[in-house]
Design an enzyme around this catalytic site. Structure first.
Site, short mmCIF file in Angstrom:
data_model
loop_
_atom_site.label_atom_id
_atom_site.label_comp_id
_atom_site.label_asym_id
_atom_site.label_seq_id
_atom_site.Cartn_x
_atom_site.Cartn_y
_atom_site.Cartn_z
N ILE A 133 0.85 -1.19 0.00
CA ILE A 133 0.00 0.00 0.00
C ILE A 133 0.89 1.23 0.00
CG2 ILE A 133 -1.78 1.28 1.23
CD1 ILE A 133 -2.59 -1.35 2.55
N GLY A 134 0.69 2.11 -0.96
CA GLY A 134 1.50 3.32 -1.07
C GLY A 134 0.72 4.55 -0.66
N GLU A 253 -9.33 -2.23 6.34
CA GLU A 253 -8.01 -2.23 6.94
C GLU A 253 -8.07 -2.13 8.46
OE1 GLU A 253 -3.83 0.35 6.85
OE2 GLU A 253 -5.41 0.77 5.41
N ASN A 367 -4.20 5.99 16.75
CA ASN A 367 -5.40 5.98 17.60
C ASN A 367 -5.87 7.39 17.94
OD1 ASN A 367 -5.34 3.24 17.47
ND2 ASN A 367 -5.12 2.89 19.68
N GLU A 368 -4.93 8.34 18.00
CA GLU A 368 -5.33 9.73 18.26
C GLU A 368 -6.21 10.25 17.12
OE1 GLU A 368 -1.92 8.69 20.69
OE2 GLU A 368 -2.30 8.50 18.53
#
Length: 381
Positions: A133-134, A253, A367-368
């Site tokens: 994944i880019g 994802e 997570n932030e």
């Protein structure tokens, strides 16, 4: 008062796929007993084993949701969920095919052309095509909209120049889907003018440089693109619609079992050591097992919503935040229990967990940032 629901309900019979689980467990037990695989922490990132990937393909456990006309098996998302959950719980080496099967397959089915579907989907299902994944870039942090990789229109295609970073498995993968800017950045509309391209990682102008982990292992990479030509038939989706495409991929994802099972094999080993008396018993073992059970229910619910084509962005973010926090907490829990007398294999597994721990809450969106996604999903400001 309206009841607020963060995660959709589980609407299917939880025992409907017990036979499939039993079949997968039997296969894994055979692979382990024959020494073909070993249990690994964070196996979906660190466990690259193309022989095992092909063994799964031979059982029909890759490309499970791919329609038969594209070489797949036409099975349900929940069936795929069961298989992947069992693989991760066993610490099986699934990294070679993980990104292709988890993320590229649904993206191709939604946005790919017929040429792209027929080219890549059968190969992914056979375990013969590996993707990266880019998205992330140097100095961009979690601000994906700030990408500077540029795609310029040329005769017969697009010329792409820029850099991507933290690209898992790029040094072994065949291709990656690259997010690039195809229009001038407008500060007032930063998400506009982005597009996606399927880039051959063996093409001229591609330079892949390793990013080594603290333990000397090589999973991540920086990918430098210097006027890499991508033909028109490898434009992915619609030009300038890249942001919408990327965000639609993120539920796949962020919500899967890899977001709470990366250290489950360590937790299971910890329970085994407690039973044998080589580690002291501790009540927190039950607490972590309960958290895993709850996350299993939540992740199953999101898989069901995705199968029904229902929006699940907020729910996926919830699973990711709670799941990756739990993964790290399990590593810390095991670390506090362990001393010099602990068995070497257990200590080695723990060391791997500690090294990988910082990445749990970073990859797939910090997570932030995801707490902001959750707040917006709940209508908070």
């Amino acid at each position: 008062m309206t009841k607020l629901r963060l995660v959709p309900p589980v609407s299917s019979d939880p025992h409907a796929m017990d036979d499939l689980r039993t079949e997968v467990r039997g296969f894994l037990a055979e692979q382990l007993s024959e020494g073909k695989i070993r249990r690994q922490v964070d196996s979906w990132l660190t466990g690259w084993d193309e022989d095992f990937t092909r063994a799964l393909a031979a059982r029909g456990w890759l490309g499970m949701t791919v329609p038969t006309e594209y070489g797949g098996h036409g099975r349900r998302h929940l069936e795929r969920f069961v298989v992947t959950e069992e693989l991760l719980a066993a610490g099986a080496p699934v990294a070679a095919h993980w990104i292709a099967d988890r993320q590229i397959v649904p993206s191709l089915l939604k946005y790919g052309t017929e040429v792209q579907k027929h080219k890549f989907l059968p190969a992914i299902t056979r375990g013969e095509c590996y993707f990266g994944i880019g998205m992330s870039e140097p100095d961009s942090g979690s601000d994906l909209a700030s990408v500077r990789t540029k795609a310029t229109r040329v005769d017969g295609g697009w010329s792409i120049t820029g850099a991507k970073v933290w690209t898992s498995g790029a040094h072994r993968a065949d291709a990656f889907i690259c997010l690039a800017r195809t229009a001038q950045l407008d500060p007032a509309h930063r998400h506009d003018g982005l597009s996606q391209f399927i880039v051959d990682l063996h093409a001229p102008g591609v330079d892949i440089r390793p990013i080594m982990s603290m333990n000397g292992q090589h999973h991540f990479n920086e990918v430098l693109l210097d006027e890499v030509l991508v033909e028109d038939e490898m434009v992915f989706g619609t030009i300038d619609n890249g942001w919408q495409q990327v965000t639609s991929e993120l539920s796949f994802e962020r919500s899967g079992p890899e977001r709470f099972l990366s250290t489950f094999v360590l937790l299971a080993k910890t329970a085994e050591q407690m039973k044998q008396g080589t580690l002291p018993r501790h009540s927190n073992l039950g607490r972590y097992l309960a958290r895993i059970a709850g996350l299993h229910q939540m992740s199953t619910a999101v898989a069901g919503a995705l199968e029904r084509h229902e929006p699940a962005d907020t729910a996926a973010a919830v699973v990711k935040v709670l799941g990756t926090s739990t993964e790290g907490d399990i590593a810390d829990f095991a670390d506090l229990l362990t001393d010099e007398s602990s068995p070497p294999r257990y200590t080695s597994m723990l060391e791997d967990a500690i090294v990988q721990r910082p990445g749990f809450t970073l990859r797939g969106g910090t997570n932030e940032v995801l707490r902001g996604v959750i707040a917006r999903g709940l209508g908070m400001r």
